[in-house]
Design an enzyme around this catalytic site. Structure first.
Site, PDB file in Angstrom:
ATOM      1  N   ASP A  92       4.571 -37.293   1.064  1.00  0.00           N
ATOM      2  CA  ASP A  92       6.126 -37.168   0.276  1.00  0.00           C
ATOM      3  C   ASP A  92       7.047 -37.417   1.199  1.00  0.00           C
ATOM      4  OD1 ASP A  92       7.961 -36.628  -1.851  1.00  0.00           O
ATOM      5  OD2 ASP A  92       6.187 -35.960  -2.781  1.00  0.00           O
TER       6      ASP A  92
ATOM      7  N   HIS B  48      12.713 -34.148  -2.436  1.00  0.00           N
ATOM      8  CA  HIS B  48      11.441 -34.603  -3.465  1.00  0.00           C
ATOM      9  C   HIS B  48      10.208 -33.893  -2.885  1.00  0.00           C
ATOM     10  CE1 HIS B  48       8.470 -37.184  -5.355  1.00  0.00           C
ATOM     11  NE2 HIS B  48       9.431 -37.573  -6.236  1.00  0.00           N
TER      12      HIS B  48
ATOM     13  N   SER C 108       6.417 -37.089 -10.966  1.00  0.00           N
ATOM     14  CA  SER C 108       6.432 -36.791  -9.750  1.00  0.00           C
ATOM     15  C   SER C 108       6.341 -35.120  -9.942  1.00  0.00           C
ATOM     16  CB  SER C 108       7.655 -36.832  -8.747  1.00  0.00           C
ATOM     17  OG  SER C 108       7.589 -38.325  -8.514  1.00  0.00           O
TER      18      SER C 108
END
Length: 766
Positions: free
Chosen positions: A149, A221, A545
């Site tokens: 990520d 994220h 996600s």
């Protein structure tokens, strides 16, 4: 590291909210809800039920405190007879005192906001039961999850190592790589590894200047996804008062390793491959990757290539389906040897209580990030303003009240309404819509709430029938148990898979909408108006996600409980135990279309992930690396193309086959052909404790007939393998459409049911 001075956030926010406080009208003291305990031993025989006693108690204080003619009155909310004996009621302070003097009174106290566990999804998935997967896996202890990520914010409390065992598994070969504003001391017994890979980004642009040359997360994220997988327990987490409670990951005792491959400067396949390559070498057990590559064949897809190597070593790769829904064929990561996860809603909403001047209360939707006082203001509803599409009109007429905007079904028009209301600096607004898309939005930058079309009828009636209608809005409320849930999120990408449509993708659905998890505290989490930016340690994000790390966490739990299972076995257990039903026991709905439409497996796979059932699936569909190679051979990939995936010449193409031993079925047909559509051969392995017998139950797809042979399977011992065949034929000629059903193997005695979805679709959708 980029930083922003705190005063930029604090001073304007205080000024902005104070502006509302000064303009709001403060009403008189309101009644509150109290929980009242009563003495069951003093139950009067004159009443037939406890509820009658409580109602009589309420009635007796009406005349004593207010008189029969008063419009105000105490209100019974619930009566209790099991968890406690008593009732809850809306009472003024005077009424409360009267209740205290009533026969049988024991105790009373104000109703309190429930402490909701913030991700809540572990509770929605029933992981919090007294038995089941959490306990069988010891909360994923010592399983290592590698997250591919954008990096990690190591200072987040989600990555503290309190309660973790102090001995890292010997198989771990990774490291904590130093870099810009990141040193080895930032890793611990929870975050055991952190590496970064940006050579590909730099190579693509030699003039690029990497803003954070380390594993530190500047986008938020990676911090969010990794804490969702295996974050530690954190008390008091919330999103500006919404979902306040204890945050935790799905596998809170698993170890985490971050591989940063996503950069503000770009994201390229070479970096992704390097990160996944290193994760495999380091000895991770599960790889979680919430990204994908569109429009590439399997032999050019870095995730497909790297995940094949992971699968060979028993590492399960969990991936996101993409956020390009609701159109069909938009899915990525439709790779046969990995787990592909769709996103669904959960049974939690955030309010928004609209209180009308007549006392009527309506629950709406909002995530306005402040506890603003929007109290006893004029409720404005007229033809000139209700469209809410003129900043000039709103600014000159409606600034001193709450505007009620017209109902809109178009999501984009609703967003325009919101923008105009914000630009007009209104004290409050009420929007009207039944669009499920609004429940996926968190962009509330003005004090506003969204209510349903049905509820709006009552509001409009009140506004039209009173000369001076008023209303109040209360924020920062959280509601759990919303129905129906889950539903397929509108944004989740649908199958069939462009990379290979012969395997049904996605595999399963997991919670993906409004997931609260750790975040970069220097980034925007919310806004008030256009000039007040609010950071937060935890933030809501929505997308596949967010669904992917839920499945990754459950996979980690299964790996801890069944360390001998292959990646295919874990995926099979997740697929065959997933639920196609929501919490109303009806088929899961699809919010990408009409809210009442049922979702097809092209949107949700086998259905909502069910961790506790996956612990003991009864039967599994296993697959070897050679089985996947047989599929590649049937696709007529060249030797070099196959070699790019397998990295080895030890595999052969002596038995090419499209019939992969997968726990689901998908067939494409042409209406000009009425012969047999397809024949499947499947092998199931008994992973129950002993001998077992199963019988097939088929729900037929519309216009097709499915036959299973044999119709029963008798296993003599654990780990025995048996075969069966499935034949799908035309039943009658109908207009081309997508139809679906399922095959369920039901164990005699009802201990296990092993379900496989079936999809039959016209070839034109591929």
């Amino acid at each position: 590291m980029k930083s922003k001075p705190n005063f930029v956030f604090q001073i304007p926010l205080t000024f902005f909210i104070t502006h509302w406080f000064l303009l709001a009208f403060h009403g008189s003291a309101e009644s509150s809800t109290y929980i009242v305990h009563m003495d069951k031993s003093l139950f009067p025989n004159v009443f037939t039920t406890h509820r009658y006693w409580f109602e009589s108690t309420i009635d007796s204080i009406k005349s004593a405190t207010l008189g029969d003619s008063s419009e105000q009155s105490p209100k019974l909310v619930y009566s209790y007879n099991h968890a406690m004996f008593g009732f809850s009621a809306v009472l003024s302070s005077e009424e409360l005192e009267a209740v205290k003097n009533s026969h049988g009174f024991v105790a009373a106290y104000p109703d309190r906001s429930a402490t909701i566990d913030t991700t809540h999804t572990f509770e929605f998935l029933s992981l919090d039961s007294s038995s089941g997967l959490w306990h069988a896996s010891n909360f994923g202890e010592d399983v290592i999850v590698g997250v591919i990520d954008s990096g990690v914010w190591p200072e987040s409390e989600s990555f503290k190592d309190d309660g973790m065992t102090k001995k890292i598994p010997e198989r771990w070969k990774g490291t904590c790589e130093e870099g810009q504003e990141f040193n080895t001391s930032m890793c611990n017994f929870k975050l055991i590894g952190a590496r970064y890979f940006n050579k590909g980004v730099i190579a693509a642009n030699s003039n690029v200047s990497v803003s954070m040359n380390s594993a530190r997360d500047t986008e938020g994220h990676g911090t969010h996804t990794s804490s969702t997988v295996a974050g530690n327990y954190v008390s008091g987490a919330s999103f500006f008062g919404y979902a306040k409670g204890v945050a935790r990951g799905i596998a809170p005792r698993a170890r985490l390793a971050m591989y940063k491959v996503v950069w503000e400067e770009g994201r390229v396949a070479s970096d992704v491959l390097a990160g996944m390559d290193q994760a495999i070498a380091d000895g991770v057990d599960v790889i979680s990757i919430s990204m994908g590559f569109d429009g590439v064949p399997l032999y050019e897809d870095p995730i497909a290539i790297a995940s094949f190597a992971a699968m060979e070593k028993g590492v399960l790769v969990s991936s996101s389906a993409g956020n390009e829904g609701p159109d069909l064929g938009t899915l990525h990561n439709g790779i046969p040897w990995i787990l592909t996860v769709a996103a669904g809603t959960i049974d939690r909403t955030f309010g928004g209580t609209l209180v009308l001047g007549n006392g009527q209360t309506i629950i709406g939707w909002t995530l306005f990030p402040a506890n603003a006082l929007v109290e006893n203001l004029p409720l404005i509803y007229n033809k000139n303003l209700s469209a809410c599409n003129s900043v000039k009109l709103l600014s000159t007429v409606a600034t001193e009240g709450i505007i009620l905007c017209d109902s809109l079904s178009d999501h984009e028009l609703m967003l325009k309404q919101r923008r105009f209301v914000n630009e007009a600096s209104l004290l409050g607004a009420v929007f009207i819509s039944d669009s499920p898309l609004l429940n996926e939005s968190r962009n509330f930058i003005s004090p506003s709430v969204v209510i349903s079309v049905q509820d709006a009828e009552h509001v409009i009636k009140y506004a039209k029938s009173h000369k001076k209608p008023t209303a109040s809005i209360k924020f920062q409320q959280t509601f759990v148990g919303t129905k129906p849930a889950p539903a397929a999120a509108s944004y989740t990408s649908r199958g069939p898979s462009p990379s290979y449509h012969g395997v049904l993708k996605p595999d399963i659905m997991a919670p993906g909408s409004h997931v609260l998890a750790a975040f970069n505290p220097h980034l925007r989490a919310a806004s008030i108006g256009t000039n007040v930016i609010l950071p937060n340690d935890y933030s809501f994000l929505s997308g596949t996600s967010m669904a992917c790390p839920h499945a990754s966490g459950v996979s980690a739990l299964l790996k801890a409980a069944h360390p001998q299972w292959s990646a295919a076995a874990i995926r099979s257990a997740l697929v065959t135990t997933a639920s196609p039903l929501d919490n109303t026991q009806n088929p899961i709905r699809d919010y990408g279309y009409h809210p009442s439409q049922y979702a097809s497996p092209l949107a949700i796979g086998a259905g909502q992930i069910n961790p506790n059932k996956a612990l003991d699936p009864g039967l599994i569909y296993d697959a070897t690396p050679q089985d996947y190679v047989n599929l590649l051979c049937a696709l007529k990939y060249t030797q070099k193309q196959i070699l790019t995936i397998t990295r080895s010449t030890s595999y052969n193409c002596s038995k090419p086959s499209f019939d992969l031993n997968y726990p689901s079925f998908i067939v494409f047909y042409n209406n000009k052909t009425r012969s047999v559509v397809h024949k499947f051969r499947r092998t199931v392995t008994n992973v129950g404790d002993d001998a077992a017998s199963y019988r097939a139950k088929v729900t037929q797809p519309s216009a097709f007939v499915v036959t299973v042979s044999p119709e029963s399977l008798a296993f003599r011992y654990k780990n025995e393998k048996l075969n069966y065949d499935v034949i799908i034929k035309y039943r009658k000629y109908e207009k081309e459409n997508i139809s679906f059903g399922d095959l369920v193997w039901i164990e005699d005695g009802g201990a296990h049911s092993v379900r496989s979805p079936i999809v039959v679709a016209p070839s034109g959708i591929v």
